[in-house]
Design a protein around this motif. Structure first.
Motif, PDB file in Angstrom:
ATOM      1  N   GLU A   1      -3.495   1.428  20.540  1.00  0.00           N
ATOM      2  CA  GLU A   1      -4.415   0.820  19.578  1.00  0.00           C
ATOM      3  C   GLU A   1      -4.028   1.226  18.161  1.00  0.00           C
ATOM      4  O   GLU A   1      -3.526   2.327  17.926  1.00  0.00           O
ATOM      5  CB  GLU A   1      -5.857   1.220  19.859  1.00  0.00           C
ATOM      6  N   ILE A   2      -4.228   0.304  17.246  1.00  0.00           N
ATOM      7  CA  ILE A   2      -3.963   0.564  15.833  1.00  0.00           C
ATOM      8  C   ILE A   2      -5.249   0.290  15.061  1.00  0.00           C
ATOM      9  O   ILE A   2      -5.804  -0.815  15.140  1.00  0.00           O
ATOM     10  CB  ILE A   2      -2.820  -0.315  15.302  1.00  0.00           C
ATOM     11  N   GLN A   3      -5.742   1.276  14.357  1.00  0.00           N
ATOM     12  CA  GLN A   3      -6.958   1.141  13.560  1.00  0.00           C
ATOM     13  C   GLN A   3      -6.565   0.849  12.112  1.00  0.00           C
ATOM     14  O   GLN A   3      -5.869   1.639  11.469  1.00  0.00           O
ATOM     15  CB  GLN A   3      -7.782   2.427  13.619  1.00  0.00           C
ATOM     16  N   VAL A   4      -6.982  -0.309  11.607  1.00  0.00           N
ATOM     17  CA  VAL A   4      -6.667  -0.688  10.225  1.00  0.00           C
ATOM     18  C   VAL A   4      -7.785  -0.187   9.318  1.00  0.00           C
ATOM     19  O   VAL A   4      -8.953  -0.529   9.524  1.00  0.00           O
ATOM     20  CB  VAL A   4      -6.518  -2.216  10.086  1.00  0.00           C
TER      21      VAL A   4
ATOM     22  N   ASP B   1       0.587   6.502   6.949  1.00  0.00           N
ATOM     23  CA  ASP B   1       0.405   6.841   8.367  1.00  0.00           C
ATOM     24  C   ASP B   1       0.419   5.574   9.221  1.00  0.00           C
ATOM     25  O   ASP B   1       1.000   5.556  10.323  1.00  0.00           O
ATOM     26  CB  ASP B   1      -0.920   7.581   8.567  1.00  0.00           C
ATOM     27  N   LEU B   2      -0.209   4.522   8.722  1.00  0.00           N
ATOM     28  CA  LEU B   2      -0.251   3.259   9.456  1.00  0.00           C
ATOM     29  C   LEU B   2       1.154   2.664   9.579  1.00  0.00           C
ATOM     30  O   LEU B   2       1.555   2.193  10.650  1.00  0.00           O
ATOM     31  CB  LEU B   2      -1.189   2.279   8.751  1.00  0.00           C
ATOM     32  N   GLN B   3       1.898   2.704   8.484  1.00  0.00           N
ATOM     33  CA  GLN B   3       3.270   2.190   8.503  1.00  0.00           C
ATOM     34  C   GLN B   3       4.111   2.960   9.516  1.00  0.00           C
ATOM     35  O   GLN B   3       4.909   2.373  10.260  1.00  0.00           O
ATOM     36  CB  GLN B   3       3.894   2.316   7.098  1.00  0.00           C
TER      37      GLN B   3
ATOM     38  N   GLY C   1       0.807  -1.217   0.000  1.00  0.00           N
ATOM     39  CA  GLY C   1       0.000   0.000   0.000  1.00  0.00           C
ATOM     40  C   GLY C   1       0.835   1.259   0.000  1.00  0.00           C
ATOM     41  O   GLY C   1       1.837   1.351   0.715  1.00  0.00           O
ATOM     42  N   LYS C   2       0.421   2.233  -0.818  1.00  0.00           N
ATOM     43  CA  LYS C   2       1.143   3.505  -0.913  1.00  0.00           C
ATOM     44  C   LYS C   2       0.237   4.708  -0.657  1.00  0.00           C
ATOM     45  O   LYS C   2       0.673   5.857  -0.804  1.00  0.00           O
ATOM     46  CB  LYS C   2       1.781   3.642  -2.301  1.00  0.00           C
ATOM     47  N   SER C   3      -1.011   4.452  -0.278  1.00  0.00           N
ATOM     48  CA  SER C   3      -1.932   5.561  -0.007  1.00  0.00           C
ATOM     49  C   SER C   3      -1.484   6.301   1.247  1.00  0.00           C
ATOM     50  O   SER C   3      -0.740   5.781   2.083  1.00  0.00           O
ATOM     51  CB  SER C   3      -3.360   5.035   0.177  1.00  0.00           C
TER      52      SER C   3
ATOM     53  N   ASP D   1       6.016   1.401  12.821  1.00  0.00           N
ATOM     54  CA  ASP D   1       7.456   1.579  13.056  1.00  0.00           C
ATOM     55  C   ASP D   1       7.731   2.184  14.433  1.00  0.00           C
ATOM     56  O   ASP D   1       8.736   1.861  15.079  1.00  0.00           O
ATOM     57  CB  ASP D   1       8.061   2.474  11.970  1.00  0.00           C
ATOM     58  N   LYS D   2       6.830   3.048  14.891  1.00  0.00           N
ATOM     59  CA  LYS D   2       7.027   3.707  16.183  1.00  0.00           C
ATOM     60  C   LYS D   2       6.786   2.758  17.359  1.00  0.00           C
ATOM     61  O   LYS D   2       7.534   2.765  18.342  1.00  0.00           O
ATOM     62  CB  LYS D   2       6.078   4.917  16.318  1.00  0.00           C
ATOM     63  N   VAL D   3       5.741   1.939  17.275  1.00  0.00           N
ATOM     64  CA  VAL D   3       5.364   1.128  18.437  1.00  0.00           C
ATOM     65  C   VAL D   3       5.965  -0.275  18.419  1.00  0.00           C
ATOM     66  O   VAL D   3       6.067  -0.915  19.475  1.00  0.00           O
ATOM     67  CB  VAL D   3       3.830   1.028  18.563  1.00  0.00           C
TER      68      VAL D   3
END
Length: 454
Positions: free
Chosen positions: A311-314, A155-157, A148-150, A161-163
């Motif tokens: 939390e991570i929202q996909v 932002d998700l990537q 994905g490149k959107s 990487d941070k958490v």
């Protein structure tokens, strides 16, 4: 099959002995097991190519179709392993269900030895293609965990990487089919525990009885079928990552037991009074919205705090814009290799059809649509008529107000009949080759031929 390792799982000792004698001179290694509870342990330590699995056992599950349960466990944890189901004549309908759930073929007992050998040889050869496909996927994941490149995926990537390098417990939220499992794998791969084990458990599918034995393990004699000590998933994940999928679906009683383990950082196997310390990083996932999860009548708030440091929202696929085409080409390349078909790309009208669809089934539905398109395609490129969206999602899509094209069962069956007939003619009636091109087992192809009177 000289290079094959085959595992036979059946509670009939006479059958195990007979099949072992038959196969021993023809394969690399024959493994036998009476108790299906030991199945996953064996697969964890042995490089098995084909599992010959009985449909029914005298076990604690008592569902009447235990084979389907263990088939699901195998395909969930080891999707590259080929599974052939053993069934009695009166349970053929159940065996057909197993094909839809990932089995490669089934064989009815009593069988002819020649037929058994032919079936095992065929699925072993098919498994080589699956292994190649798995290697392709692994290589792609080594280059990039998530396709994905959107902007929303960037932002998700960044968040991953941070958490990932932290020890924070993470709750992954998102609709069905968005790829929460891939997010969990990416978090483990980029963590400081990457060299440790990664253990996944679909806790939402576990009964009360299986919940404790699966997660915490048991000692020999803890219950009727506990013939030896068994390590639970928490202990198996020690030093690594434990991923609890569908955590929003577990009962309050199970939640209390899970909370106790997370607070004390130790598990007590069934039949034991001695706690075992565990060092795990916990990842959890659910399709239940956080607001709904916070309802204490359904989910303990203290457990939410334990599993949800971050939390991570996909995002759903409909919010990912340009990623749809990127993912479509990704799946096209993969399935073209898996099914040995030389398909050059997607035609303009096919791309337009994909962009216009809202994908209520998310990435999983896109994957399904591209796999089916590759299987049924009769030209060098994928046309718009080759792409059919999952009928399972039609009702949900209608409820959500999504515009979509609904393909009638009649037209779908006609396309399938045409593709089957064309493949059989192309290979001059060679059913094995036609089945391989269509991505079906010979048994499945025979049933479709009977259905369409071919």
């Amino acid at each position: 099959m000289k290079k094959a390792t085959i595992l036979i799982v059946d509670d009939d000792q006479d059958l195990l002995t007979a099949v072992r004698i038959l196969l021993k001179p023809k394969v690399k290694q024959v493994l036998v097991e009476k108790n299906p509870e030991n199945l996953m342990h064996i697969l964890g330590r042995e490089a098995v190519d084909v599992v010959l699995l009985d449909m029914n056992f005298k076990s604690a599950i008592n569902t009447g179709n235990e084979g389907l349960y263990w088939l699901g466990k195998i395909k969930s944890n080891y999707p590259h392993i080929q599974v052939v189901m053993i069934t009695a004549y009166g349970a053929v309908d159940l065996a057909v269900r197993s094909l839809k759930q990932g089995a490669s073929d089934f064989i009815v007992k009593p069988w002819q030895n020649d037929l058994l050998l032919e079936t095992l040889n065929t699925v072993f050869e098919e498994g080589k293609g699956t292994t190649v496909g798995k290697t392709i996927v692994q290589k792609q994941k080594e280059e990039s965990d998530l396709v994905g490149k959107s902007a929303i995926m960037e932002d998700l990537q960044y968040k991953i990487d941070k958490v990932a390098p932290t020890e924070a417990n993470i709750l992954i939220l998102g609709e069905n089919g968005t790829g929460k499992d891939l997010i969990a794998q990416a978090l483990h791969k980029r963590s400081l525990r990457t060299k440790g084990p990664y253990i996944k458990v679909d806790v939402g599918a576990l009964t009360d009885t299986l919940f404790e034995s699966e997660l915490f393990g048991y000692k020999k004699g803890a219950f009727t079928d506990a013939r030896e000590d068994r390590q639970g998933r928490f202990e198996a994940a020690n030093g690594g990552t434990l991923f609890l999928d569908e955590i929003g679906n577990i009962a309050l009683q199970q939640q209390a037991k899970l909370l106790s383990v997370l607070q004390n950082r130790q598990v007590t196997p069934l039949g034991s009074y001695q706690g075992i310390p565990v060092d795990i990083r916990l990842l959890s996932a659910t399709n239940v919205p956080l607001k709904t999860l916070a309802d204490e009548s359904k989910f303990r708030k203290d457990l939410i705090y334990r599993i949800n440091t971050v939390e991570i929202q996909v995002p759903p696929l409909r919010e990912r814009g340009e990623d749809i085409v990127l993912l479509a080409n990704h799946f096209l390349d993969f399935y073209s290799g898996k099914y040995h078909k030389n398909i050059e790309g997607l035609e303009k009208e096919a791309l337009q059809k994909l962009r216009a669809y809202h994908f209520p089934g998310n990435v999983r539905e896109l994957q399904y649509s591209l796999e089916r398109a590759v299987i049924m395609a009769e030209q060098k490129s994928i046309r718009d008529i080759d792409i059919l969206f999952s009928p399972i999602e039609q009702e949900q899509a209608a409820d959500n107000g999504f515009a979509q094209q609904i393909v009638s069962n009649q037209s779908l069956e006609e396309m399938e009949r045409k593709a089957i007939k064309s493949a059989i003619e192309r290979y001059s009636g060679n059913i094995s080759k036609a089945a391989r091109e269509l991505g079906l087992t010979r048994a499945a192809l025979y049933r479709r031929m009977e259905k369409y009177d071919i």
